[in-house]
Design a protein around this motif. Sequence first.
Motif, mmCIF file in Angstrom:
data_model
loop_
_atom_site.group_PDB
_atom_site.id
_atom_site.type_symbol
_atom_site.label_atom_id
_atom_site.label_comp_id
_atom_site.label_asym_id
_atom_site.label_seq_id
_atom_site.Cartn_x
_atom_site.Cartn_y
_atom_site.Cartn_z
ATOM 1 N N ARG A 143 0.870 -1.178 0.000
ATOM 2 C CA ARG A 143 0.000 0.000 0.000
ATOM 3 C C ARG A 143 0.899 1.217 0.000
ATOM 4 N NH1 ARG A 143 -5.079 0.074 0.734
ATOM 5 N NH2 ARG A 143 -5.148 1.869 2.102
ATOM 6 N N GLN A 144 0.535 2.214 -0.831
ATOM 7 C CA GLN A 144 1.368 3.400 -0.987
ATOM 8 C C GLN A 144 0.535 4.674 -0.943
ATOM 9 O OE1 GLN A 144 4.259 3.268 -4.226
ATOM 10 N NE2 GLN A 144 3.783 1.101 -4.511
ATOM 11 N N THR A 145 1.148 5.733 -0.474
ATOM 12 C CA THR A 145 0.548 7.059 -0.459
ATOM 13 C C THR A 145 1.373 7.927 -1.404
ATOM 14 O OG1 THR A 145 -0.076 6.747 1.854
ATOM 15 C CG2 THR A 145 -0.162 8.995 0.992
ATOM 16 N N PRO A 146 0.850 8.226 -2.589
ATOM 17 C CA PRO A 146 1.617 9.046 -3.528
ATOM 18 C C PRO A 146 1.979 10.404 -2.925
ATOM 19 C CG PRO A 146 -0.268 8.055 -4.613
ATOM 20 C CD PRO A 146 -0.425 7.796 -3.142
ATOM 21 N N ARG A 147 3.098 10.917 -3.334
ATOM 22 C CA ARG A 147 3.637 12.165 -2.797
ATOM 23 C C ARG A 147 2.646 13.325 -2.871
ATOM 24 N NH1 ARG A 147 8.594 12.780 -5.627
ATOM 25 N NH2 ARG A 147 9.179 11.108 -4.236
ATOM 26 N N HIS A 148 1.885 13.417 -3.947
ATOM 27 C CA HIS A 148 0.996 14.565 -4.153
ATOM 28 C C HIS A 148 -0.480 14.206 -3.954
ATOM 29 C CE1 HIS A 148 4.513 16.686 -5.516
ATOM 30 N NE2 HIS A 148 4.755 15.717 -6.387
ATOM 31 N N PRO A 175 10.086 -4.471 -10.007
ATOM 32 C CA PRO A 175 10.092 -3.091 -10.512
ATOM 33 C C PRO A 175 10.462 -2.979 -11.994
ATOM 34 C CG PRO A 175 12.053 -3.487 -9.214
ATOM 35 C CD PRO A 175 11.212 -4.731 -9.111
ATOM 36 N N ILE A 176 9.517 -3.382 -12.828
ATOM 37 C CA ILE A 176 9.691 -3.262 -14.275
ATOM 38 C C ILE A 176 9.020 -1.968 -14.702
ATOM 39 C CG2 ILE A 176 9.115 -4.239 -16.528
ATOM 40 C CD1 ILE A 176 9.157 -7.002 -15.120
ATOM 41 N N GLY A 177 9.773 -1.112 -15.353
ATOM 42 C CA GLY A 177 9.233 0.131 -15.881
ATOM 43 C C GLY A 177 8.999 0.001 -17.373
ATOM 44 N N THR A 178 8.043 0.769 -17.871
ATOM 45 C CA THR A 178 7.775 0.804 -19.305
ATOM 46 C C THR A 178 7.669 2.247 -19.750
ATOM 47 O OG1 THR A 178 5.380 0.755 -19.064
ATOM 48 C CG2 THR A 178 6.495 -1.364 -19.229
ATOM 49 N N ALA A 179 8.054 2.504 -20.968
ATOM 50 C CA ALA A 179 7.907 3.836 -21.542
ATOM 51 C C ALA A 179 7.668 3.682 -23.034
ATOM 52 C CB ALA A 179 9.158 4.681 -21.303
ATOM 53 N N MET A 180 6.774 4.503 -23.552
ATOM 54 C CA MET A 180 6.588 4.597 -24.997
ATOM 55 C C MET A 180 7.458 5.771 -25.436
ATOM 56 S SD MET A 180 4.648 2.105 -25.640
ATOM 57 C CE MET A 180 4.125 2.332 -27.317
ATOM 58 N N VAL A 181 8.433 5.510 -26.281
ATOM 59 C CA VAL A 181 9.382 6.540 -26.690
ATOM 60 C C VAL A 181 9.314 6.771 -28.188
ATOM 61 C CG1 VAL A 181 10.933 6.001 -24.765
ATOM 62 C CG2 VAL A 181 11.339 4.954 -27.008
ATOM 63 N N ALA A 184 -2.587 -0.520 -8.065
ATOM 64 C CA ALA A 184 -3.464 0.541 -8.561
ATOM 65 C C ALA A 184 -2.674 1.798 -8.910
ATOM 66 C CB ALA A 184 -4.532 0.872 -7.517
ATOM 67 N N LEU A 185 -1.362 1.724 -8.850
ATOM 68 C CA LEU A 185 -0.500 2.875 -9.117
ATOM 69 C C LEU A 185 0.533 2.540 -10.184
ATOM 70 C CD1 LEU A 185 0.247 3.848 -5.406
ATOM 71 C CD2 LEU A 185 -1.265 5.072 -6.983
ATOM 72 N N ARG A 186 1.089 3.588 -10.786
ATOM 73 C CA ARG A 186 2.200 3.413 -11.711
ATOM 74 C C ARG A 186 3.526 3.738 -11.025
ATOM 75 N NH1 ARG A 186 1.774 2.127 -16.615
ATOM 76 N NH2 ARG A 186 3.677 3.210 -17.184
ATOM 77 N N SER A 187 3.548 3.666 -9.738
ATOM 78 C CA SER A 187 4.734 3.938 -8.932
ATOM 79 C C SER A 187 5.879 3.006 -9.322
ATOM 80 C CB SER A 187 4.387 3.731 -7.455
ATOM 81 O OG SER A 187 5.545 3.641 -6.675
ATOM 82 N N PRO A 188 7.126 3.468 -9.203
ATOM 83 C CA PRO A 188 8.266 2.579 -9.450
ATOM 84 C C PRO A 188 8.470 1.570 -8.317
ATOM 85 C CG PRO A 188 9.046 4.744 -8.799
ATOM 86 C CD PRO A 188 7.550 4.851 -8.962
ATOM 87 N N VAL A 189 7.796 1.775 -7.196
ATOM 88 C CA VAL A 189 7.906 0.860 -6.057
ATOM 89 C C VAL A 189 6.937 -0.291 -6.297
ATOM 90 C CG1 VAL A 189 7.668 0.637 -3.562
ATOM 91 C CG2 VAL A 189 8.543 2.764 -4.543
ATOM 92 N N ARG A 190 7.491 -1.479 -6.636
ATOM 93 C CA ARG A 190 6.678 -2.632 -7.025
ATOM 94 C C ARG A 190 7.399 -3.903 -6.594
ATOM 95 N NH1 ARG A 190 3.381 -0.161 -9.776
ATOM 96 N NH2 ARG A 190 2.157 -1.960 -10.340
ATOM 97 N N PRO A 191 6.683 -5.021 -6.497
ATOM 98 C CA PRO A 191 7.352 -6.273 -6.159
ATOM 99 C C PRO A 191 8.411 -6.654 -7.207
ATOM 100 C CG PRO A 191 4.961 -6.592 -6.285
ATOM 101 C CD PRO A 191 5.238 -5.180 -6.637
#
Length: 162
Positions: free
Chosen positions: A87-92, A110-116, A101-108
């Motif tokens: 469970r996380q509380t986003p900064r803002h 931590p795989i990130g994705t980006a469309m570039v 339920a979040l796109r936070s980098p903190v994950r079991p």
Amino acid sequence: MGEDRDLRPGELAIGVEPLDDAGLRFVGRLHTPWTDREACPRQGRQDGPDCRIEVFAPWVPALDGLGEFETLEILYWLDRSRRDLVRQTPRHDDRTYGTFALRSPVRPNPIGTAMVRLVRIEGPVLVVRGLDCLDGTPLLDIKPDRCAYSPKAPPKGADEIA
């Protein structure tokens, strides 16, 4: 990181066992202007700064044909992220959410994705715009944008019996 004193109100960390079940290979490294999380954008922008994706040997031949695509999906390993929050509380935001339920980098995992947006290819280096990760982040994979990639249509008459 990873200690209870680093938790925001409402967050919950769990104890996790050491990892021994993944065999990922880093195929390159991402080079961006950002060296700390505070400066790193929350989402990449395709009009953002030029960033470099360095592809390691022997994976360079895997880039063949990639120049035909304008948009790429980049998968990377968020190697500096904690992995124990459920469970996380986003900064803002004052609300607390489940990690999934979040796109936070903190994950079991931590795989990130980006469309570039692919700007150009310089040998083993892709110059792109749209990354949102720290300099030196390990690269897991590169894929053409799934919306831009589709199988070629069969030739006319291919379904007809001769």
